[in-house]
Design a protein around this motif. Structure first.
Motif, PDB file in Angstrom:
ATOM      1  N   THR B  61       0.833  -1.202   0.000  1.00 32.56           N
ATOM      2  CA  THR B  61       0.000   0.000   0.000  1.00 32.56           C
ATOM      3  C   THR B  61       0.867   1.251   0.000  1.00 32.56           C
ATOM      4  O   THR B  61       0.573   2.227  -0.691  1.00 32.56           O
ATOM      5  CB  THR B  61      -0.931  -0.006   1.229  1.00 32.56           C
ATOM      6  OG1 THR B  61      -1.768  -1.154   1.147  1.00 32.56           O
ATOM      7  CG2 THR B  61      -1.791   1.230   1.270  1.00 32.56           C
ATOM      8  N   ASP B 176      -5.919  -1.255  -4.916  1.00 33.00           N
ATOM      9  CA  ASP B 176      -5.407  -1.821  -3.674  1.00 33.00           C
ATOM     10  C   ASP B 176      -6.369  -2.891  -3.156  1.00 33.00           C
ATOM     11  O   ASP B 176      -7.406  -2.563  -2.588  1.00 33.00           O
ATOM     12  CB  ASP B 176      -5.219  -0.716  -2.631  1.00 33.00           C
ATOM     13  CG  ASP B 176      -4.366  -1.184  -1.454  1.00 33.00           C
ATOM     14  OD1 ASP B 176      -4.046  -2.390  -1.394  1.00 33.00           O
ATOM     15  OD2 ASP B 176      -4.020  -0.343  -0.610  1.00 33.00           O
ATOM     16  N   GLU B 177      -6.038  -4.121  -3.357  1.00 28.96           N
ATOM     17  CA  GLU B 177      -6.853  -5.257  -2.926  1.00 28.96           C
ATOM     18  C   GLU B 177      -8.338  -5.037  -3.203  1.00 28.96           C
ATOM     19  O   GLU B 177      -9.159  -5.128  -2.290  1.00 28.96           O
ATOM     20  CB  GLU B 177      -6.642  -5.513  -1.429  1.00 28.96           C
ATOM     21  CG  GLU B 177      -5.177  -5.545  -1.074  1.00 28.96           C
ATOM     22  CD  GLU B 177      -4.856  -6.478   0.080  1.00 28.96           C
ATOM     23  OE1 GLU B 177      -5.673  -7.367   0.360  1.00 28.96           O
ATOM     24  OE2 GLU B 177      -3.774  -6.338   0.658  1.00 28.96           O
TER      25      GLU B 177
HETATM   26 MG    MG Z   1      -2.292  -2.585   2.233  1.00 30.91          MG
END
Ligand code: MG
Ligand code: ATP
Lengths: 271, 376
Positions: B61, B176-177
């Motif tokens: 991240t 992000d995910e």
């Molecule tokens: Mg993360």
């Protein structure tokens, strides 16, 4: 099965078993409102003196209040100071709460606590301090001085309310908005503010009330032309007691109640 | 891209149709004494789908946020094409982003959410409408524009977040995910849809996940990251078949590590059996062999090592039937544990194994993966 044998909650406590709790709650609630319920009837008395219950009824003291230049001027002063305090404390407190919440800086918690001190320190202490300080900078008996002092008292409230609102808000929304092309300021106004607006309104109303109800600081730093309603009421109580005070109190209760109802309505609206 | 796309570009100057390469060099970000990113060098090619893969807290991240402009690295450089981005504020980077939490704006309708970046770019109302509808169609949500966000399912929210991120034709897409909040079935479908969408848009995409299977499925290339250090950047096949170190071998796929010993004639061996020629670079360090369960086979009792086959002796500890395959847990003579996966249909021997049974297992010599021992 009668009512007091029926379960009051999932844990099978019966209403009967909870009876003492209900009674206690009722007593506490009564204690909270009894002073108000005594003052309101007194304001409709026809007597020269504060009297409960009144022997004869009239609107005399309301006429007295609305007919008095002195009272009207004080009311006008209080309203002005209240509104100005609201206009200063709400944005300043909101900005401070936002900055401290977003920064994630190590000192943020400390600064937050520091900003809350006006709420924790005895008001009399603040009043004395402000009085001597204002003596130096010639702010005693000025609207600006009162607004500043009341703002200091209101900011902790605003910060607590706004921080609570931000906690339940996903700051990634602001990040997304910025990645989509919004400046930071625009992201705040278009994305964040609309979602915490009812908390901001709540904070504003409570700031107004904080100032409008405030007695102690007002006694110290207001006077003459800038004397607030609360200061006048306090002097009146000392010098000559008549039911005008009760009438004014009733009106103030009315204003506070309406504002608190608005706060309730606003507060429950932010998701 | 179809022709209507270039038509749009004539009246929107901010956007460019071209995907941009991202060049990251020497990127370092510290939190106190912790290196969230440690001198990361990474070239992301124009138009590719690159996945940042690593365990929790590895810095994925942090790297993505640095690319988007939300955190400021301590040193290093991030370039989009030829322009240095490190001092550029996020709103000027023209990067589409999708967060794990989607971060949809709940006070706006679906269409308003998607129109948001277009509005900021001054796209006219009529064109805005047609582009929002086009985007909704792309993510298969046609007709849902008037819904509010809380009337959408998780998968639909995911698609809206996606549409909002690409509707303004950013040069770079960061995610992000984005699928981690979805259930397994939906996640697998969205993986394929995302992949198709990427092909359709051709935008440079950086995707973050800690799910190695997801990374293997979707990526053109995978960048494996651990403790702020890039371990390996390569295609899924190479990452899987030729991991450069123990961390990558262990993190991607199932594997067992066997320690190898040097012999005097420049050969690495295990348990007295010659495995491979010692790599030229490393006669003075120790090496391990990576064994993937599906590369092992149950061999005949008489099997012997030869130039194409490696053979181990082992004792069966456990044999588990798993539907499409059978999973066998073994112990080698030196106590090392190995696991073996055999296709249930083709190799029914695996299902009949009893705990305690002595067997021989084999693997192809060309499947041998040799890596430096220990983590680097
Ligand atoms: Mg993360
Ligand atoms: N604002 C911060 N302050 C201090 N440390 C931070 C901060 N943000 C991240 N870190 C630390 O930096 C490291 C990398 O964090 P990062 O969020 O990039 O991990 P990640 O790979 O995204 O993990 P996950 O898969 O759990 O999301 C972690 O050890 C984390 O604790």
């Amino acid at each position: 099965m009668s009512w007091w044998q029926s379960p009051a909650s999932d844990t099978q406590v019966t209403h009967g078993g909870r009876l003492w709790l209900y009674i206690l709650a009722i007593i506490i609630m009564l204690l909270l409102v009894i002073p108000t319920f005594i003052v309101i009837p007194m304001s409709f008395s026809d007597s020269q003196y504060l009297e409960f219950p009144p022997s004869t009824w009239s609107m005399r003291w309301y006429h007295e209040y609305f007919g008095s230049n002195k009272w009207m001027r004080a009311t006008w002063t209080s309203l002005r100071i209240g509104v100005l305090t609201m206009l200063v404390a709400t944005p300043v407190g909101t900005m401070a709460a936002y900055a401290l919440y977003v920064s994630g800086h190590r000192a943020a918690r400390l600064i937050f606590m520091y900003m809350l001190t006006p709420m924790i320190v005895p008001v009399i202490l603040i009043a004395i301090g402000v009085f001597y300080f204002y003596g130096r900078v010639k702010l005693n008996n000025s609207i600006a001085g009162l607004v500043l002092a009341h703002t200091a008292l209101a900011i902790p409230l605003v910060m607590i309310i706004i921080t609570a609102a931000l906690r339940s808000y996903d700051l990634n929304q602001e990040r997304v908005a910025r990645s989509l092309g919004a400046t930071r300021l625009k992201a705040f106004f278009v994305i964040t503010l609309p979602q915490i607006k009812f908390s901001v309104i709540t904070a504003a109303l409570l700031s107004f009330l904080t100032s409008f109800d405030e007695v102690i600081v007002s006694i110290f730093v207001s006077g003459g032309k800038t004397a607030t309603l609360t200061k006048h009421m306090f002097s009146a109580l000392r010098d000559y007691i008549d039911p005008t005070i009760a009438a004014i109190s009733t009106i103030m209760v009315l204003i506070s109640t309406v504002l608190l109802l608005l706060v309730q309505l606003a507060g429950s609206r932010d998701k | 891209m179809d022709t209507s796309v270039s038509a749009y570009n004539e009246n929107t100057h901010v956007e460019s149709d071209q995907a941009l390469p991202i060049t990251i060099s020497g990127l370092t970000k510290r939190y106190g004494s912790l290196y969230a990113l440690n001198s990361v060098d990474l070239e992301i090619r124009s138009g590719e789908f690159l996945t940042l893969l690593g365990p929790s807290g590895s810095g994925k991240t942090t790297l993505l946020m640095a690319i988007a402009g939300f955190n400021r690295p301590d040193s290093g450089s991030i370039r989009f094409g030829d322009s240095e981005m490190i001092l550029m504020p996020p709103h000027q980077r023209n990067v589409g982003m999708v967060f794990q939490s989607y971060a949809l704006f709940p006070h706006m309708s679906v269409a308003q959410n998607i129109a948001f970046p277009l509005k900021l770019r001054g796209v006219k109302a009529a064109e805005r409408l047609s582009r929002v509808n086009e985007a909704l169609e792309t993510v298969q949500l046609s007709g849902l524009g008037d819904r509010t966000i809380d009337q959408l399912s998780g998968g639909q929210r995911q698609r809206v977040a996606l549409a909002r991120a690409f509707v303004f034709r950013p040069r770079i897409l960061l995610m992000d995910e984005p699928l981690s909040a979805l259930d397994k079935k939906l996640r697998e479908r969205m993986q394929i849809e995302l992949k198709q969408l990427h092909r359709q848009l051709g935008v440079t995409t950086v995707y973050v996940t800690h799910d190695q299977r997801e990374a293997l499925t979707m990526s053109d290339r995978i960048a494996v990251i651990n403790d702020g250090l890039l371990m390996q950047v390569d295609t899924p096949e190479i990452i899987y078949n030729q991991p450069v170190n123990a961390f990558v071998a262990d993190f991607i796929g199932e594997s067992a590590m066997l320690p190898l010993t040097h012999t005097t004639n420049g050969i690495l061996e295990f348990g007295g059996q010659e495995i491979v020629q010692t790599p030229v670079s490393g006669t003075d360090r120790t090496w391990s062999m990576v064994i993937r369960p599906e590369r092992l086979e149950i061999a005949d009792k008489q099997a012997v090592p030869n130039e194409s086959l490696i053979v181990f002796d082992g004792v069966v500890r456990e044999s588990v039937f798993q539907g499409e395959s059978a999973f066998v847990l073994l112990e080698l003579s030196d106590g090392t544990e190995l696991s073996l996966r055999a296709g249930g249909g083709t190799d029914s021997r695996a299902q009949r194994l009893q705990p305690g049974e002595q067997i021989k297992i084999s693997m192809q010599r060309h499947d041998v993966i040799v890596i430096p021992a220990g983590q680097e």
